[in-house]
Design a protein around this motif. Structure first.
Motif, PDB file in Angstrom:
ATOM      1  N   ILE A 299      26.688  52.184 -10.779  1.00 39.34           N
ATOM      2  CA  ILE A 299      26.714  53.478 -11.463  1.00 39.34           C
ATOM      3  C   ILE A 299      27.833  53.407 -12.496  1.00 39.34           C
ATOM      4  CG2 ILE A 299      27.007  55.958 -11.190  1.00 39.34           C
ATOM      5  CD1 ILE A 299      24.534  54.869  -9.787  1.00 39.34           C
ATOM      6  N   PHE A 300      27.444  53.566 -13.715  1.00 40.54           N
ATOM      7  CA  PHE A 300      28.367  53.343 -14.818  1.00 40.54           C
ATOM      8  C   PHE A 300      28.612  54.678 -15.501  1.00 40.54           C
ATOM      9  CE2 PHE A 300      29.597  51.372 -18.877  1.00 40.54           C
ATOM     10  CZ  PHE A 300      30.430  50.382 -18.406  1.00 40.54           C
ATOM     11  N   LEU A 301      29.771  55.260 -15.291  1.00 36.79           N
ATOM     12  CA  LEU A 301      30.045  56.576 -15.863  1.00 36.79           C
ATOM     13  C   LEU A 301      30.944  56.454 -17.095  1.00 36.79           C
ATOM     14  CD1 LEU A 301      30.486  58.728 -12.659  1.00 36.79           C
ATOM     15  CD2 LEU A 301      28.450  58.328 -14.019  1.00 36.79           C
ATOM     16  N   PHE A 302      31.205  57.603 -17.690  1.00 30.79           N
ATOM     17  CA  PHE A 302      31.945  57.619 -18.946  1.00 30.79           C
ATOM     18  C   PHE A 302      33.325  56.978 -18.786  1.00 30.79           C
ATOM     19  CE2 PHE A 302      33.508  59.845 -22.842  1.00 30.79           C
ATOM     20  CZ  PHE A 302      32.535  59.340 -23.675  1.00 30.79           C
ATOM     21  N   GLY A 303      33.973  57.286 -17.677  1.00 33.72           N
ATOM     22  CA  GLY A 303      35.292  56.695 -17.415  1.00 33.72           C
ATOM     23  C   GLY A 303      35.208  55.181 -17.358  1.00 33.72           C
ATOM     24  N   ASP A 304      34.169  54.675 -16.683  1.00 33.19           N
ATOM     25  CA  ASP A 304      33.976  53.218 -16.612  1.00 33.19           C
ATOM     26  C   ASP A 304      33.818  52.632 -17.996  1.00 33.19           C
ATOM     27  OD1 ASP A 304      33.620  52.930 -13.651  1.00 33.19           O
ATOM     28  OD2 ASP A 304      31.979  54.306 -14.068  1.00 33.19           O
ATOM     29  N   SER A 305      33.053  53.354 -18.813  1.00 34.03           N
ATOM     30  CA  SER A 305      32.775  52.865 -20.158  1.00 34.03           C
ATOM     31  C   SER A 305      34.061  52.791 -20.982  1.00 34.03           C
ATOM     32  CB  SER A 305      31.761  53.797 -20.817  1.00 34.03           C
ATOM     33  OG  SER A 305      31.326  53.259 -22.013  1.00 34.03           O
ATOM     34  N   ILE A 306      34.889  53.826 -20.871  1.00 27.56           N
ATOM     35  CA  ILE A 306      36.153  53.818 -21.614  1.00 27.56           C
ATOM     36  C   ILE A 306      37.023  52.663 -21.141  1.00 27.56           C
ATOM     37  CG2 ILE A 306      38.289  55.085 -22.039  1.00 27.56           C
ATOM     38  CD1 ILE A 306      36.760  57.649 -21.883  1.00 27.56           C
ATOM     39  N   GLN A 307      37.069  52.514 -19.840  1.00 29.01           N
ATOM     40  CA  GLN A 307      37.888  51.437 -19.279  1.00 29.01           C
ATOM     41  C   GLN A 307      37.421  50.087 -19.807  1.00 29.01           C
ATOM     42  OE1 GLN A 307      36.985  50.006 -15.563  1.00 29.01           O
ATOM     43  NE2 GLN A 307      39.033  49.320 -15.049  1.00 29.01           N
ATOM     44  N   MET A 308      36.097  49.911 -19.840  1.00 33.59           N
ATOM     45  CA  MET A 308      35.547  48.628 -20.295  1.00 33.59           C
ATOM     46  C   MET A 308      35.875  48.386 -21.761  1.00 33.59           C
ATOM     47  SD  MET A 308      31.686  47.437 -19.765  1.00 33.59           S
ATOM     48  CE  MET A 308      30.824  46.490 -20.963  1.00 33.59           C
ATOM     49  N   LYS A 309      35.772  49.453 -22.573  1.00 33.23           N
ATOM     50  CA  LYS A 309      36.048  49.286 -23.996  1.00 33.23           C
ATOM     51  C   LYS A 309      37.495  48.836 -24.203  1.00 33.23           C
ATOM     52  CE  LYS A 309      32.088  50.027 -25.481  1.00 33.23           C
ATOM     53  NZ  LYS A 309      31.307  51.234 -25.509  1.00 33.23           N
ATOM     54  N   PHE A 310      38.411  49.455 -23.480  1.00 24.04           N
ATOM     55  CA  PHE A 310      39.813  49.074 -23.653  1.00 24.04           C
ATOM     56  C   PHE A 310      40.062  47.674 -23.120  1.00 24.04           C
ATOM     57  CE2 PHE A 310      40.608  53.547 -24.514  1.00 24.04           C
ATOM     58  CZ  PHE A 310      41.535  53.439 -25.521  1.00 24.04           C
ATOM     59  N   GLU A 311      39.394  47.360 -22.012  1.00 24.03           N
ATOM     60  CA  GLU A 311      39.579  46.047 -21.407  1.00 24.03           C
ATOM     61  C   GLU A 311      39.113  44.947 -22.356  1.00 24.03           C
ATOM     62  OE1 GLU A 311      39.034  45.766 -16.791  1.00 24.03           O
ATOM     63  OE2 GLU A 311      37.401  44.776 -17.817  1.00 24.03           O
ATOM     64  N   GLN A 312      38.068  45.231 -23.114  1.00 27.84           N
ATOM     65  CA  GLN A 312      37.525  44.223 -24.003  1.00 27.84           C
ATOM     66  C   GLN A 312      38.167  44.263 -25.386  1.00 27.84           C
ATOM     67  OE1 GLN A 312      35.569  41.781 -23.230  1.00 27.84           O
ATOM     68  NE2 GLN A 312      35.431  42.453 -21.117  1.00 27.84           N
ATOM     69  N   GLY A 313      39.217  45.066 -25.500  1.00 22.92           N
ATOM     70  CA  GLY A 313      39.942  45.092 -26.774  1.00 22.92           C
ATOM     71  C   GLY A 313      39.275  45.916 -27.854  1.00 22.92           C
ATOM     72  N   LEU A 314      38.270  46.730 -27.475  1.00 22.35           N
ATOM     73  CA  LEU A 314      37.619  47.574 -28.484  1.00 22.35           C
ATOM     74  C   LEU A 314      38.340  48.925 -28.508  1.00 22.35           C
ATOM     75  CD1 LEU A 314      33.942  46.744 -27.516  1.00 22.35           C
ATOM     76  CD2 LEU A 314      35.301  45.706 -29.310  1.00 22.35           C
TER      77      LEU A 314
END
Lengths: 584, 273
Positions: B220-235
């Motif tokens: 389950i991929f929620l908005f918080g997860d998405s933000i975390q992923m973006k920052f983790e990947q340097g975006l």
């Protein structure tokens, strides 16, 4: 390697302890200013035997006569490290990131040329940089690994110059990407037949349905899906834009680094379809879930996998472990390496540290401590006293016991150890764990002395039994180290896989990074809003509706017999309906 | 808050200067850890990876269907969690407020909050696995409700137990039966608690990432997860935009909730959080 949950926990703890830590730091800083040299090391979490740091400081003092203060800090992802270092937020001397992060740092012009540094410092400290490698000599480092690095990063064009990554970093740990599997559920035959397809349950094993874990990591998952496409002829039919030839003619190295739009689109399709068949995505709990049999298959890095296999149950009757690690025919080879930052003020200490980490003993200690494969040449480690001692300490090696094996001498006086773990399947090993096939008629049993627990004591005339060119038994003083344990460690194909064309090194995605990350997000999120959410919302609305209805019915029933109904009742009900926040 | 501050500051004028000095550390803290990070996010939102000014990040986010779906999912999960918390929490708080030992009993609902929520979530996951419940949306919502229920119960209990009994007695004297008493007296008087509860539950749930990640094995991929992923990947650009969108949602929901509160005659109640 990436223990996200733990990191979050650690963060919370750190926040709580921040004032105390700050106090520690300032007091530490006070000492640093007292004239000693400093070295700031920035490494992965849990990626070193920290005892080595103090020993290095002592070694540094011995060689240079100066005191060294080491600051050791860690990161949890390459991206964290890149942000810190590239934005100049942390003053660091040595970093230890993965290959693609080193590439990024090199392209940003942040790394120092270690070959030049070694030449410069060797004038004052001759011999102090012989262990480490560069593009021209391999030192103590595994030459095949270095060769592999050279294939991909041997000639990088950066700012008009052609640079060799091997001059800018020294490999520290390396490994492969593969499948960690449960040996009871998945047979080796199945793995060989279906390869990466196992992650999509191509074998239609009913026990595997929803029992597969994928890595929650863009790069590794993308590599896995590309290999899967290659295996099952699912690659797009078009011609690759980057390489100018059809996708199915690309080499492993090209394929793994290809981020052309059709390939990424196909990857998304396959990863989305996979989502329905797997248990989920993990980065840190996969090993535990595999051991506890919550899942049966996991995409894993070799070091994690070997650790898990080691921790898993051992079945004596079949001489097998509960878990196994399998690297399909084509896979990814990765490595992490030490690099010195260009703006470092302690380049001498940094270079000496890197060299120190390349000794066989340091290699064995770190490898034994963290479970990953050291880039130090395993043949050097095999015959090194310090390395053997380090591995004995962490129980990768143990002493030979008379219950496990019998000792014989062959015609040349060489020792031969006979092992038979499973009835009828005996094999012979020499003193250093290499498999031999002795002429059995020429063998004579040797009755070595044992201690009260049955461990073989080292015979006094051991020199007579050693192979040519070796004058002393280098492993331990009093006992014989079990050759089988040496063999298990150094001949493990999971730990030391054969490095061939079929292992590809992954580069930085560069400008395509965002496209791949977005693809991964779409694949992970699946399409659309899950129906269960709408049902849930519907159920809640139904529940609220039912309560309101019950109230209205009750009111209606109440109103009729009394006849003195107050006219204010119905509007009040509407009022509460409007004010009910749960339905809004 | 302002009303309270004025009330406190009026009688003791002499110490006005001292008091202001006492507030400086907090102001400094707010500046350092609230204002500056917000400004940084705002700046990042308009920068691309080469640090040049751009609006592409906005376009990237608002044209990406998957991001919008993820946002919708998060909002739905937030609404459902809040509704379940309210449905469970209100009757419970109501019963507890009527019991003489209610205060002690409320402690039992607050007690789990003393254990770190990550540890609790990991424990919940272990229980689900032990009883063979498949991890997915159901377990995520359970985890959310479990984690945020105390935040609903506490304000509700405080409001409900502080309602003057004489209002209820008066209503009963005037001939209202129990359901009318509840609807016409207790419920309107507890609206401030409901609003605080909703704010306390809805806003954190739309931004969590750890619970959804742990209790669904990342499926389950929620908005918080998405933000975390973006920052983790340097975006950082897109990540910042998403943080701003999240912030906007928090502000908007706060505004709506407060509006709803004022409309329904909140003047009796007090703001609790």
């Amino acid at each position: 390697m990436k223990k996200k949950a733990l990191v979050i926990l650690a963060l919370i703890v750190v926040c709580a302890l921040a004032p105390a830590l700050a106090a520690c730091n300032t007091s530490g800083g006070g000492i640093v200013s007292g004239g000693a040299d400093t070295l700031v090391i920035y490494n992965w979490e849990d990626y070193i035997d920290t005892g080595i740091l103090d020993e290095f400081a002592a070694y540094y003092r011995e060689v240079t006569g100066r005191k060294l203060d080491i600051t050791y800090s860690t990161f949890d992802t390459n991206e964290t490290m890149l942000t810190q270092v590239m934005r100049g937020e942390t003053a660091v001397d040595v970093v230890c990131p993965s290959e693609y992060a080193i590439e990024k740092l090199m392209r940003a012009g942040l790394l120092a040329n270690q070959k030049e540094l070694a030449e410069k410092f060797s004038k004052d400290y001759p011999g102090a940089f012989d262990n480490m490698s560069d593009s021209t000599h391999s030192g103590n480092i595994n030459a095949t690994v270095l060769g592999k690095i050279g294939e991909t990063f041997g000639a990088m064009e950066i700012g008009g110059k052609v640079l060799d990554m091997r001059d800018y970093m020294v490999p520290y740990m390396w490994g492969t990407l593969g499948l960690l599997y449960n040996t009871k559920v998945i047979s080796e035959k199945e793995l060989e037949e279906y390869g990466w397809g196992m992650l999509w349950n191509e074998s239609d094993n009913p026990e595997l349905e929803n029992m597969i874990l994928m890595k929650d990591s863009v790069r590794d998952s993308f590599a896995a899906v590309v290999f899967y496409m290659e295996e099952y002829d699912l690659l797009p039919d078009e011609v690759s834009e980057t390489y100018g030839k059809p996708f199915d003619e690309l080499t492993v190295n090209e394929l793994i680094n290809c981020t052309d739009a059709p390939l990424v689109a196909k990857a998304e399709e396959l990863l989305t379809s996979q989502r329905e068949r797997i248990s989920g995505y993990e980065v840190d709990f996969g090993k535990d879930d595999m051991i506890n049999e919550i899942v049966y298959l996991d995409l894993a890095w070799s070091g994690d996998a070997l650790w898990a296999v080691e921790e898993s149950e051992y079945y004596e009757d079949t001489d097998t472990y509960q878990l196994g690690y399998y690297v399909p025919e084509k896979s990814n080879i990765w490595y992490d390496g030490w690099a010195v930052l260009k703006n470092s003020d302690s380049k001498l200490a940094a270079m000496m540290f890197i060299d120190y980490m390349c000794s066989p003993e340091a290699g064995a200690r770190n490898s034994g401590y963290i479970g990953y494969t050291s880039a130090v040449d395993q043949e050097l480690m095999r015959y090194d006293n310090g390395a053997a001692q380090a591995l004995l300490d962490v129980e990768y090696l143990w002493y030979a016991n008379e219950e496990e094996c019998s000792v014989w001498t062959d015609a040349d006086g060489q020792l031969a150890f006979h092992f038979e773990w499973v009835e009828g399947e005996g094999y012979w090993l020499d003193l250093f764990g290499r498999e031999i096939e002795p002429d059995e008629s020429a063998l004579t049993p040797l009755s070595l002395q044992t201690d009260e627990e049955g461990y073989y004591l080292l015979p006094a005339d051991i020199a007579a039994h050693l192979p040519e060119g070796m004058d002393s038994y280098p492993l331990d003083e009093d006992y014989i180290v079990c050759p089988d344990s040496i063999s298990l460690f150094y001949d493990d194909e999971g730990r030391y896989p054969e490095i061939t064309e079929n292992l590809g090194v992954m580069q930085d995605y560069g400008a395509a990074n965002e496209a791949v990350v977005n693809m991964w997000q779409r694949a992970k999120a699946g399409g659309g809003v899950p129906a269960s959410l709408w049902w849930c919302l519907f159920a809640i609305l139904l529940f609220v509706g039912a309560i309101l209805a019950a109230y209205f019915i009750k009111e209606a029933l109440k109103v009729r017999p009394r006849r003195t109904a107050k006219s204010s009742e119905p509007p009040s009900a509407e009022d509460t309906d409007g004010g009910e926040p749960s339905s809004s | 808050m302002t009303a309270a501050a004025i009330a406190v500051s009026k009688p003791k004028r002499k110490f006005k200067l001292t008091k202001r000095v006492f507030s400086y550390p907090y102001v400094l803290f707010m500046l350092l850890f609230v204002v500056i990070p917000l400004v940084m996010i705002l700046v990042n939102a308009f920068l691309d990876s080469d640090n040049t000014l751009t609006l592409d990040n906005f376009a990237d986010f608002f044209t990406d269907k998957s991001s919008l779906i993820i946002l919708a999912n998060s909002l739905l999960v937030g609404v459902i969690t809040t509704a379940i918390c309210l449905i469970i929490g209100y009757p419970l708080s109501y019963i507890l407020s009527k019991m003489p030992s209610g205060r002690v009993l409320v402690l039992f609902y607050v007690l789990p909050m003393w254990v770190n929520f990550l540890i609790r979530t990991l424990a919940t996951k272990a229980i689900f696995i032990a009883i063979d419940v498949p991890l997915g949306m159901g377990t995520v919502i359970f985890g959310m409700v479990y984690n945020y229920l105390p935040f609903m119960i506490l304000p509700l209990h405080t409001t409900l137990s502080s309602i003057d009994r004489s209002y209820i007695e008066a209503a009963q004297d005037l001939g209202a039966d129990s359901s009318t008493v509840f609807l016409k007296t207790v419920l309107p008087l507890s609206v401030s608690g409901i609003i605080s509860g909703i704010t306390m539950v809805f806003i954190p749930t739309i931004s969590t990432f750890a619970i959804s990640q742990l209790l669904s094995n990342g499926k389950i991929f929620l908005f918080g997860d998405s933000i975390q992923m973006k920052f983790e990947q340097g975006l950082y650009g897109v990540g910042s935009i998403m943080s701003l969108v999240m912030l906007a949602f928090v502000l908007v929901s706060n505004f709506i909730i407060n509006r709803a509160g004022r409309k329904s005659g909140l003047s009796v109640g007090r703001s609790l959080w």
